[in-house]
Design an enzyme around this catalytic site. Structure first.
Site, PDB file in Angstrom:
ATOM      1  N   HIS A 148       7.604 -31.579  13.142  1.00 31.30           N
ATOM      2  CA  HIS A 148       6.618 -31.943  14.647  1.00 31.30           C
ATOM      3  C   HIS A 148       5.728 -33.540  13.654  1.00 31.30           C
ATOM      4  O   HIS A 148       4.972 -34.133  14.369  1.00 31.30           O
ATOM      5  CB  HIS A 148       5.147 -31.457  14.994  1.00 31.30           C
ATOM      6  CG  HIS A 148       5.704 -30.179  16.022  1.00 31.30           C
ATOM      7  ND1 HIS A 148       6.094 -28.818  15.874  1.00 31.30           N
ATOM      8  CD2 HIS A 148       6.118 -30.468  17.314  1.00 31.30           C
ATOM      9  CE1 HIS A 148       6.127 -28.472  16.965  1.00 31.30           C
ATOM     10  NE2 HIS A 148       6.866 -29.023  17.524  1.00 31.30           N
TER      11      HIS A 148
ATOM     12  N   ARG B  11       0.423 -33.541  21.414  1.00 30.40           N
ATOM     13  CA  ARG B  11       0.544 -32.505  20.301  1.00 30.40           C
ATOM     14  C   ARG B  11      -0.765 -32.982  18.519  1.00 30.40           C
ATOM     15  O   ARG B  11      -0.800 -32.484  18.352  1.00 30.40           O
ATOM     16  CB  ARG B  11       1.633 -31.651  19.971  1.00 30.40           C
ATOM     17  CG  ARG B  11       1.790 -31.317  21.697  1.00 30.40           C
ATOM     18  CD  ARG B  11       2.949 -29.857  21.473  1.00 30.40           C
ATOM     19  NE  ARG B  11       4.403 -30.353  21.168  1.00 30.40           N
ATOM     20  CZ  ARG B  11       5.217 -29.852  21.229  1.00 30.40           C
ATOM     21  NH1 ARG B  11       5.390 -28.452  21.320  1.00 30.40           N
ATOM     22  NH2 ARG B  11       6.581 -30.745  20.857  1.00 30.40           N
TER      23      ARG B  11
ATOM     24  N   ASP C 202      11.704 -25.061  27.466  1.00 33.41           N
ATOM     25  CA  ASP C 202      10.644 -24.261  26.038  1.00 33.41           C
ATOM     26  C   ASP C 202       9.936 -24.478  27.003  1.00 33.41           C
ATOM     27  O   ASP C 202       8.793 -25.926  26.899  1.00 33.41           O
ATOM     28  CB  ASP C 202      11.103 -25.167  25.261  1.00 33.41           C
ATOM     29  CG  ASP C 202      10.565 -24.340  24.027  1.00 33.41           C
ATOM     30  OD1 ASP C 202       9.369 -24.260  24.071  1.00 33.41           O
ATOM     31  OD2 ASP C 202      10.821 -24.421  22.736  1.00 33.41           O
TER      32      ASP C 202
ATOM     33  N   GLU D  19      11.660 -20.443  28.332  1.00 29.66           N
ATOM     34  CA  GLU D  19      11.019 -19.856  26.489  1.00 29.66           C
ATOM     35  C   GLU D  19       9.762 -20.432  26.245  1.00 29.66           C
ATOM     36  O   GLU D  19       9.466 -20.516  26.762  1.00 29.66           O
ATOM     37  CB  GLU D  19      12.106 -21.031  25.292  1.00 29.66           C
ATOM     38  CG  GLU D  19      11.631 -20.773  24.092  1.00 29.66           C
ATOM     39  CD  GLU D  19      12.940 -21.350  23.578  1.00 29.66           C
ATOM     40  OE1 GLU D  19      13.820 -21.538  23.260  1.00 29.66           O
ATOM     41  OE2 GLU D  19      12.134 -21.972  22.499  1.00 29.66           O
TER      42      GLU D  19
ATOM     43  N   GLU E 188       9.476 -17.439  18.060  1.00 31.61           N
ATOM     44  CA  GLU E 188       9.514 -18.299  17.060  1.00 31.61           C
ATOM     45  C   GLU E 188       8.142 -18.007  16.301  1.00 31.61           C
ATOM     46  O   GLU E 188       7.947 -18.950  14.913  1.00 31.61           O
ATOM     47  CB  GLU E 188      10.105 -20.340  17.155  1.00 31.61           C
ATOM     48  CG  GLU E 188       9.041 -20.498  18.755  1.00 31.61           C
ATOM     49  CD  GLU E 188       9.281 -22.182  18.698  1.00 31.61           C
ATOM     50  OE1 GLU E 188      10.133 -21.934  19.247  1.00 31.61           O
ATOM     51  OE2 GLU E 188       8.661 -23.256  18.857  1.00 31.61           O
TER      52      GLU E 188
ATOM     53  N   ASP F 108      11.853 -18.539  13.620  1.00 29.44           N
ATOM     54  CA  ASP F 108      12.515 -19.218  12.677  1.00 29.44           C
ATOM     55  C   ASP F 108      12.205 -19.168  11.079  1.00 29.44           C
ATOM     56  O   ASP F 108      11.112 -18.399  10.347  1.00 29.44           O
ATOM     57  CB  ASP F 108      11.195 -20.145  12.781  1.00 29.44           C
ATOM     58  CG  ASP F 108      11.228 -21.000  11.865  1.00 29.44           C
ATOM     59  OD1 ASP F 108      11.186 -22.326  13.060  1.00 29.44           O
ATOM     60  OD2 ASP F 108      11.285 -21.345  10.648  1.00 29.44           O
TER      61      ASP F 108
ATOM     62  N   HIS G 235      14.902 -20.206  15.772  1.00 27.35           N
ATOM     63  CA  HIS G 235      14.497 -21.294  16.146  1.00 27.35           C
ATOM     64  C   HIS G 235      15.110 -22.204  14.810  1.00 27.35           C
ATOM     65  O   HIS G 235      14.682 -21.916  13.876  1.00 27.35           O
ATOM     66  CB  HIS G 235      13.238 -21.383  16.083  1.00 27.35           C
ATOM     67  CG  HIS G 235      12.458 -22.646  16.533  1.00 27.35           C
ATOM     68  ND1 HIS G 235      11.429 -23.456  15.075  1.00 27.35           N
ATOM     69  CD2 HIS G 235      11.808 -23.238  17.013  1.00 27.35           C
ATOM     70  CE1 HIS G 235      11.097 -24.716  15.760  1.00 27.35           C
ATOM     71  NE2 HIS G 235      11.358 -24.267  16.669  1.00 27.35           N
TER      72      HIS G 235
ATOM     73  N   GLU H 143      20.472 -23.189  17.141  1.00 25.85           N
ATOM     74  CA  GLU H 143      19.879 -23.827  17.771  1.00 25.85           C
ATOM     75  C   GLU H 143      20.225 -25.333  17.188  1.00 25.85           C
ATOM     76  O   GLU H 143      19.979 -26.124  16.006  1.00 25.85           O
ATOM     77  CB  GLU H 143      18.226 -23.817  18.357  1.00 25.85           C
ATOM     78  CG  GLU H 143      17.090 -25.387  18.490  1.00 25.85           C
ATOM     79  CD  GLU H 143      16.764 -25.387  18.396  1.00 25.85           C
ATOM     80  OE1 GLU H 143      15.266 -23.391  18.087  1.00 25.85           O
ATOM     81  OE2 GLU H 143      15.179 -25.404  18.915  1.00 25.85           O
TER      82      GLU H 143
HETATM   83  C1  LIG Z   1      10.194 -28.619  22.411  1.00 24.56           C
HETATM   84  C2  LIG Z   1       9.224 -27.437  21.451  1.00 24.56           C
HETATM   85  O1  LIG Z   1       8.191 -27.858  22.517  1.00 24.56           O
HETATM   86  C3  LIG Z   1       8.947 -27.865  19.845  1.00 24.56           C
HETATM   87  O2  LIG Z   1       8.479 -28.957  19.841  1.00 24.56           O
HETATM   88  C4  LIG Z   1      10.049 -27.375  18.979  1.00 24.56           C
HETATM   89  C5  LIG Z   1      10.624 -25.917  19.774  1.00 24.56           C
HETATM   90  O3  LIG Z   1       9.843 -25.354  20.300  1.00 24.56           O
HETATM   91  C6  LIG Z   1      12.022 -25.510  19.998  1.00 24.56           C
HETATM   92  O4  LIG Z   1      12.945 -26.026  19.436  1.00 24.56           O
HETATM   93  O5  LIG Z   1      11.966 -23.961  20.340  1.00 24.56           O
HETATM   94 MG   LIG Z   2      10.822 -23.242  21.473  1.00 23.88          MG
END
Ligand SMILES: C[C@H](O)[C@H](O)CC(=O)C(=O)O
Ligand SMILES: [Mg+2]
Length: 392
Positions: free
Chosen positions: A23, A49, A215, A241, A269, A291, A318, A338
């Site tokens: 991020h 964010r 998501d 998600e 995650e 993750d 994740h 992913e």
């Molecule tokens: C896109 C989502 O807000 C975040 O940045 C990444 C994520 O939660 C995901 O890859 O799953």
């Molecule tokens: Mg996510």
């Protein structure tokens, strides 16, 4: 075991700008474009964010040097606070031990930090150490980490892509596209309508068979998530998600009951350890997304995955690039992986932890054969400015 190298030194560094803290991007990146979050109820923190500090931590690099001179390393999200924990607290459990003492080292890191740890940044730091240990052992044995984990159960990985452009992801050969939800409950009916319109528009672009997912990054409540799930099921949403905050296990159980039975409820995650995931699995969610850089590392993910398997639940980690690929390829209950699109407009495939690693593999046509290079098969880029804020 005579001849097994011991651990000579543990070092922790911080690095800014992308990498494991994905991020931590520059301006005009899809990943910071009005994405719904738990902070969206505060208008001043709704557009970005980064405005509420999503990128304050930065990347933590853990290096572990063995007595034979081999160095293993990892990257995760934990920055300076993680560097402090590794140098001042965790290093003592590694230095002087054998490079194979992974299980005992994990147990000591976890139990010794329980009084201030359990999850969050402490578990990110523990994960970083664990991943660096696996990298080190792979390099010493001259095998890829997936061989240390029992070997592959499939020849190659197939990926869905996370980003703002599932239509591009389809052209690039991915099996599905997961979009960020842009509007949360605080943006009322107009926001709800926009969420559904974007999904409908994308469905029109990608056709009926391509997976589309939303998501929600912890931004919803049970009522809103239930309503969204039903409206989105008319447009074939495959999963919803992380609809709720991670601590709301009861909400996830309720959402599972109230959402369409054909839609997967996914999350995890921001969950950590086998105990956290035990609680999550008991809610009945359909797919968990630990993750590996945050949940406790490979050592803990093995346990989380076995627990999920016994519940008949899929594990699709994740993000986390190579650290995830080496795991997913060895598990029958992780059928796909992913890929987080880190290109600013999500139109091209670039390495997930760019610009930090050298040799970081990327999917081609949505697929990847995990390279057999020892360890996790990547090096830290020589162009990266790393800083060691603490020593011990
Ligand atoms: C896109 C989502 O807000 C975040 O940045 C990444 C994520 O939660 C995901 O890859 O799953
Ligand atoms: Mg996510």
């Amino acid at each position: 075991m005579t001849g097994t190298p011991t651990i000579r030194e543990v070092r922790a560094y911080t690095v800014r700008g992308g990498g494991a803290d994905y991020h931590d991007q520059g301006d005009a990146h899809w990943i910071d474009d009005h994405i719904a979050t738990p902070m969206s109820m505060y208008p001043e923190y709704r557009q970005s964010r980064q405005s509420f500090g999503i990128n304050v931590l930065g990347t933590l690099v853990v290096e572990i040097e063995a007595s034979d001179g081999t160095v293993g390393f990892s990257v995760t999200t934990a920055g300076e606070i993680g560097a402090f924990i590794v140098e001042k607290h965790l290093a003592r459990f590694l230095e002087g031990q054998r490079v194979t003492d992974i299980e005992r080292i994990w147990d000591q890191m976890y139990k010794s930090t329980l009084y201030y740890g359990r999850r969050g940044v402490v578990l990110n730091a523990i994960s970083g150490v664990d991943l660096a240990l696996y990298d080190l052992l792979g390099r010493i044995r001259q095998v890829p980490v997936f061989e240390l984990l029992g070997g592959p159960v499939r020849d190659e990985l197939q990926f869905y892509a996370t980003g703002a452009r599932p239509d591009k992801a389809k052209e690039l050969g991915f099996i599905g596209g997961k979009m960020p939800l842009h509007h949360g409950p605080a943006e009322g009916e107009e926001g709800f309508r926009k969420n559904i319109e974007l999904l409908a528009d994308m469905r029109g672009k990608v056709g009926d068979d391509f997976w589309l997912m939303y998501d929600c990054w912890m931004s919803l409540d049970v009522e809103y998530a239930t309503r969204l799930a039903h409206a989105a099921s008319d447009h074939g949403l495959k999963w919803i998600e992380e609809a709720l905050i991670p601590d709301d296990y009861w909400g996830y159980a309720e959402l599972r009951k109230r959402a369409p039975s054909t839609m997967l409820i996914t999350t995890g995650e921001h969950e950590a350890t086998r105990w956290g995931f035990r609680q999550l699995l008991e809610t009945g969610v359909d797919l968990i997304q630990p993750d590996v850089g945050w949940c406790g590392g490979i050592t803990e993910l093995i346990k989380i995955s076995a627990l999920a398997d016994a519940h008949g639940t899929m594990v699709v980690p994740h993000g986390s690039s190579v650290y995830s690929y080496h795991f997913v390829v060895t598990r029958t209950n992780s059928p796909f992986a992913e890929f987080l699109m880190m290109h600013p407009t999500a139109e091209e495939v670039v390495p997930m932890f760019s610009p930090m690693l050298v040799g970081e593999p990327v999917p081609v046509n949505g697929r990847l054969k995990v390279p057999e290079t020892p360890g996790f098969g990547v090096e830290l880029s020589a162009d990266i400015q790393k800083h060691r804020p603490y020593t011990h």
